[in-house]
Design a protein around this motif. Sequence first.
Motif, short mmCIF file in Angstrom:
data_model
loop_
_atom_site.label_atom_id
_atom_site.label_comp_id
_atom_site.label_asym_id
_atom_site.label_seq_id
_atom_site.Cartn_x
_atom_site.Cartn_y
_atom_site.Cartn_z
N ILE A 10 2.02 -3.82 -5.65
CA ILE A 10 1.52 -4.24 -6.96
C ILE A 10 1.96 -3.22 -8.01
O ILE A 10 2.44 -3.59 -9.08
CB ILE A 10 -0.01 -4.36 -6.93
N TYR A 15 -1.14 -1.70 -3.12
CA TYR A 15 -0.53 -2.76 -2.34
C TYR A 15 -1.51 -3.89 -2.06
O TYR A 15 -2.72 -3.67 -2.00
CB TYR A 15 -0.04 -2.22 -0.99
N ALA A 16 -0.99 -5.11 -1.86
CA ALA A 16 -1.78 -6.28 -1.47
C ALA A 16 -1.62 -6.49 0.03
O ALA A 16 -0.50 -6.48 0.54
CB ALA A 16 -1.33 -7.51 -2.23
N ARG A 22 -6.91 -5.36 -1.17
CA ARG A 22 -5.96 -4.40 -1.76
C ARG A 22 -6.10 -3.03 -1.11
O ARG A 22 -7.16 -2.67 -0.62
CB ARG A 22 -6.22 -4.25 -3.26
N TYR A 24 -5.11 1.16 -1.91
CA TYR A 24 -4.63 2.16 -2.85
C TYR A 24 -4.54 3.49 -2.12
O TYR A 24 -5.47 3.87 -1.40
CB TYR A 24 -5.57 2.28 -4.05
#
Length: 73
Positions: A10, A15-16, A22, A24
């Motif tokens: 992202i 990130y997804a 999500r 981080y």
Amino acid sequence: MLRFKPGTKISDKFYARHDGTRSYFFGKEEFTLIAEAAGFSVESVEICERSTTNVKEELNVKRLFLQATLVKQ
């Protein structure tokens, strides 16, 4: 961050996952800033290393976690 497939990034360190959640990633310094901004005093922050093994795919992946001791101010 290495296990995420192309197209899941992202933004920098964000990130997804495939299930819609999500992830981080941050280091000690950034964690300390976030905790202090939330009103905590950081007594210690250590990096813990773990190894995860996927027997089916014969993968052994090193994972790093932060473990911290915080005190509410």
